[in-house]
Scaffold this motif. Structure first.
Motif, PDB file in Angstrom:
ATOM      1  N   LEU A 105      10.043  13.962 -28.003  1.00 19.15           N
ATOM      2  CA  LEU A 105      11.061  13.323 -28.837  1.00 19.15           C
ATOM      3  C   LEU A 105      10.728  11.887 -29.202  1.00 19.15           C
ATOM      4  O   LEU A 105      11.409  11.291 -30.024  1.00 19.15           O
ATOM      5  CB  LEU A 105      12.422  13.348 -28.123  1.00 19.15           C
ATOM      6  N   LEU A 106       9.698  11.304 -28.561  1.00 21.51           N
ATOM      7  CA  LEU A 106       9.362   9.918 -28.865  1.00 21.51           C
ATOM      8  C   LEU A 106       9.015   9.757 -30.339  1.00 21.51           C
ATOM      9  O   LEU A 106       8.374  10.613 -30.939  1.00 21.51           O
ATOM     10  CB  LEU A 106       8.213   9.450 -27.984  1.00 21.51           C
ATOM     11  N   MET A 107       9.469   8.667 -30.898  1.00 26.23           N
ATOM     12  CA  MET A 107       9.278   8.429 -32.319  1.00 26.23           C
ATOM     13  C   MET A 107       8.134   7.430 -32.497  1.00 26.23           C
ATOM     14  O   MET A 107       8.144   6.376 -31.871  1.00 26.23           O
ATOM     15  CB  MET A 107      10.554   7.865 -32.925  1.00 26.23           C
ATOM     16  N   PRO A 108       7.174   7.733 -33.363  1.00 24.06           N
ATOM     17  CA  PRO A 108       6.021   6.843 -33.512  1.00 24.06           C
ATOM     18  C   PRO A 108       6.369   5.480 -34.105  1.00 24.06           C
ATOM     19  O   PRO A 108       5.698   4.497 -33.830  1.00 24.06           O
ATOM     20  CB  PRO A 108       5.086   7.622 -34.443  1.00 24.06           C
ATOM     21  N   ASP A 109       7.450   5.391 -34.889  1.00 27.19           N
ATOM     22  CA  ASP A 109       7.764   4.133 -35.568  1.00 27.19           C
ATOM     23  C   ASP A 109       8.949   3.387 -34.943  1.00 27.19           C
ATOM     24  O   ASP A 109       9.366   2.357 -35.439  1.00 27.19           O
ATOM     25  CB  ASP A 109       8.039   4.381 -37.046  1.00 27.19           C
ATOM     26  N   MET A 129      18.502   4.403 -24.665  1.00 27.17           N
ATOM     27  CA  MET A 129      18.721   3.958 -26.042  1.00 27.17           C
ATOM     28  C   MET A 129      19.597   4.955 -26.795  1.00 27.17           C
ATOM     29  O   MET A 129      19.378   6.165 -26.731  1.00 27.17           O
ATOM     30  CB  MET A 129      17.375   3.815 -26.742  1.00 27.17           C
ATOM     31  N   VAL A 130      20.599   4.436 -27.496  1.00 27.01           N
ATOM     32  CA  VAL A 130      21.526   5.292 -28.232  1.00 27.01           C
ATOM     33  C   VAL A 130      21.585   4.901 -29.702  1.00 27.01           C
ATOM     34  O   VAL A 130      21.274   3.768 -30.069  1.00 27.01           O
ATOM     35  CB  VAL A 130      22.954   5.241 -27.631  1.00 27.01           C
ATOM     36  N   VAL A 131      21.966   5.864 -30.523  1.00 26.14           N
ATOM     37  CA  VAL A 131      22.248   5.621 -31.934  1.00 26.14           C
ATOM     38  C   VAL A 131      23.611   6.228 -32.236  1.00 26.14           C
ATOM     39  O   VAL A 131      24.037   7.173 -31.576  1.00 26.14           O
ATOM     40  CB  VAL A 131      21.179   6.232 -32.871  1.00 26.14           C
ATOM     41  N   LYS A 132      24.287   5.662 -33.231  1.00 24.30           N
ATOM     42  CA  LYS A 132      25.582   6.200 -33.612  1.00 24.30           C
ATOM     43  C   LYS A 132      25.372   7.214 -34.732  1.00 24.30           C
ATOM     44  O   LYS A 132      24.770   6.917 -35.755  1.00 24.30           O
ATOM     45  CB  LYS A 132      26.525   5.099 -34.073  1.00 24.30           C
ATOM     46  N   MET A 137      19.749  21.465 -22.693  1.00 27.85           N
ATOM     47  CA  MET A 137      20.151  21.301 -24.087  1.00 27.85           C
ATOM     48  C   MET A 137      21.106  22.418 -24.521  1.00 27.85           C
ATOM     49  O   MET A 137      22.052  22.191 -25.264  1.00 27.85           O
ATOM     50  CB  MET A 137      18.927  21.260 -25.011  1.00 27.85           C
ATOM     51  N   LEU A 138      20.862  23.613 -24.036  1.00 28.18           N
ATOM     52  CA  LEU A 138      21.743  24.740 -24.337  1.00 28.18           C
ATOM     53  C   LEU A 138      23.133  24.500 -23.750  1.00 28.18           C
ATOM     54  O   LEU A 138      24.143  24.753 -24.398  1.00 28.18           O
ATOM     55  CB  LEU A 138      21.135  26.026 -23.782  1.00 28.18           C
ATOM     56  N   SER A 139      23.172  23.957 -22.557  1.00 28.38           N
ATOM     57  CA  SER A 139      24.453  23.651 -21.915  1.00 28.38           C
ATOM     58  C   SER A 139      25.225  22.601 -22.715  1.00 28.38           C
ATOM     59  O   SER A 139      26.428  22.749 -22.959  1.00 28.38           O
ATOM     60  CB  SER A 139      24.202  23.155 -20.493  1.00 28.38           C
ATOM     61  N   ALA A 140      24.551  21.541 -23.122  1.00 28.81           N
ATOM     62  CA  ALA A 140      25.211  20.488 -23.911  1.00 28.81           C
ATOM     63  C   ALA A 140      25.725  21.040 -25.237  1.00 28.81           C
ATOM     64  O   ALA A 140      26.844  20.744 -25.668  1.00 28.81           O
ATOM     65  CB  ALA A 140      24.240  19.335 -24.162  1.00 28.81           C
ATOM     66  N   LEU A 190      16.742   9.910 -26.131  1.00 30.26           N
ATOM     67  CA  LEU A 190      16.166  10.735 -25.069  1.00 30.26           C
ATOM     68  C   LEU A 190      17.335  11.185 -24.200  1.00 30.26           C
ATOM     69  O   LEU A 190      17.855  10.402 -23.413  1.00 30.26           O
ATOM     70  CB  LEU A 190      15.167   9.928 -24.226  1.00 30.26           C
ATOM     71  N   PRO A 191      17.800  12.418 -24.362  1.00 32.08           N
ATOM     72  CA  PRO A 191      19.003  12.868 -23.653  1.00 32.08           C
ATOM     73  C   PRO A 191      18.949  12.576 -22.157  1.00 32.08           C
ATOM     74  O   PRO A 191      17.922  12.765 -21.507  1.00 32.08           O
ATOM     75  CB  PRO A 191      19.023  14.375 -23.932  1.00 32.08           C
ATOM     76  N   LYS A 192      20.075  12.092 -21.626  1.00 30.65           N
ATOM     77  CA  LYS A 192      20.139  11.673 -20.223  1.00 30.65           C
ATOM     78  C   LYS A 192      19.749  12.778 -19.259  1.00 30.65           C
ATOM     79  O   LYS A 192      19.099  12.526 -18.250  1.00 30.65           O
ATOM     80  CB  LYS A 192      21.556  11.198 -19.898  1.00 30.65           C
ATOM     81  N   SER A 193      20.126  13.998 -19.567  1.00 31.97           N
ATOM     82  CA  SER A 193      19.879  15.096 -18.632  1.00 31.97           C
ATOM     83  C   SER A 193      18.402  15.439 -18.473  1.00 31.97           C
ATOM     84  O   SER A 193      18.019  16.089 -17.513  1.00 31.97           O
ATOM     85  CB  SER A 193      20.652  16.339 -19.072  1.00 31.97           C
ATOM     86  N   ILE A 194      17.566  14.994 -19.409  1.00 27.62           N
ATOM     87  CA  ILE A 194      16.147  15.374 -19.353  1.00 27.62           C
ATOM     88  C   ILE A 194      15.200  14.183 -19.412  1.00 27.62           C
ATOM     89  O   ILE A 194      14.001  14.358 -19.571  1.00 27.62           O
ATOM     90  CB  ILE A 194      15.794  16.374 -20.475  1.00 27.62           C
ATOM     91  N   GLN A 195      15.709  12.965 -19.250  1.00 21.63           N
ATOM     92  CA  GLN A 195      14.877  11.775 -19.408  1.00 21.63           C
ATOM     93  C   GLN A 195      13.663  11.741 -18.492  1.00 21.63           C
ATOM     94  O   GLN A 195      12.641  11.181 -18.846  1.00 21.63           O
ATOM     95  CB  GLN A 195      15.711  10.511 -19.193  1.00 21.63           C
ATOM     96  N   MET A 196      13.757  12.337 -17.324  1.00 25.41           N
ATOM     97  CA  MET A 196      12.657  12.258 -16.363  1.00 25.41           C
ATOM     98  C   MET A 196      11.719  13.464 -16.409  1.00 25.41           C
ATOM     99  O   MET A 196      10.787  13.547 -15.627  1.00 25.41           O
ATOM    100  CB  MET A 196      13.210  12.095 -14.941  1.00 25.41           C
ATOM    101  N   ILE A 197      11.947  14.375 -17.327  1.00 20.69           N
ATOM    102  CA  ILE A 197      11.087  15.546 -17.453  1.00 20.69           C
ATOM    103  C   ILE A 197       9.991  15.206 -18.466  1.00 20.69           C
ATOM    104  O   ILE A 197      10.287  14.778 -19.577  1.00 20.69           O
ATOM    105  CB  ILE A 197      11.903  16.780 -17.898  1.00 20.69           C
TER     106      ILE A 197
END
Length: 127
Positions: free
Chosen positions: A43-47, A54-57, A85-88, A30-37
């Motif tokens: 983007l939440l994953m059902p499984d 939370m981060v993944v490599k 997201m466009l900025s990133a 969940l990108p930091k810049s939009i976590q509270m929107i």
């Protein structure tokens, strides 16, 4: 093309393999810049139980691709998320310009990112 499905697939694969040997970058599910929107819930994953922070490599190529997908996902969902997201994505791809347009693709991004990292930590670095 279903950008959300592809995003979930890449994140799921990274989550399952956990940390891997070799070069890569950490990506907030969940990108930091939009976590509270509220729109970020798409983007939440059902499984996978996704927590804020939370981060993944990801490989460099995967990282570039998921940021491209995030731009596509939020373009018609939420204007604020889309702008973030466009900025990133633009920061990741602000390499060689071609008539005012960025022209890095995911493979070029991976190559130049690796070269940059080697240049700052490699032999002959003044630091």
């Amino acid at each position: 093309m279903n950008s959300l499905r592809i995003y979930h697939s890449i994140i799921r694969r990274a989550y399952i393999r956990r940390d891997f040997e070799g070069d890569g970058e950490w990506h907030h599910i969940l990108p930091k810049s939009i976590q509270m929107i509220p729109a970020v819930n798409i983007l939440l994953m059902p499984d996978i139980e996704v927590n804020i922070g939370m981060v993944v490599k990801l490989t460099y190529c995967e990282h570039y691709v998921v940021h491209t997908l995030l731009v596509r996902i939020f373009k018609y969902v939420d204007k604020d998320c889309y702008c973030f997201m466009l900025s990133a994505h633009n920061m990741m791809s602000n390499g060689v310009k071609n008539k005012g347009k960025n022209k890095y693709n995911n493979k070029e991004y991976a190559l130049y990112r690796k070269e940059w990292i080697e240049s700052i930590i490699g032999e002959g670095n003044p630091n």
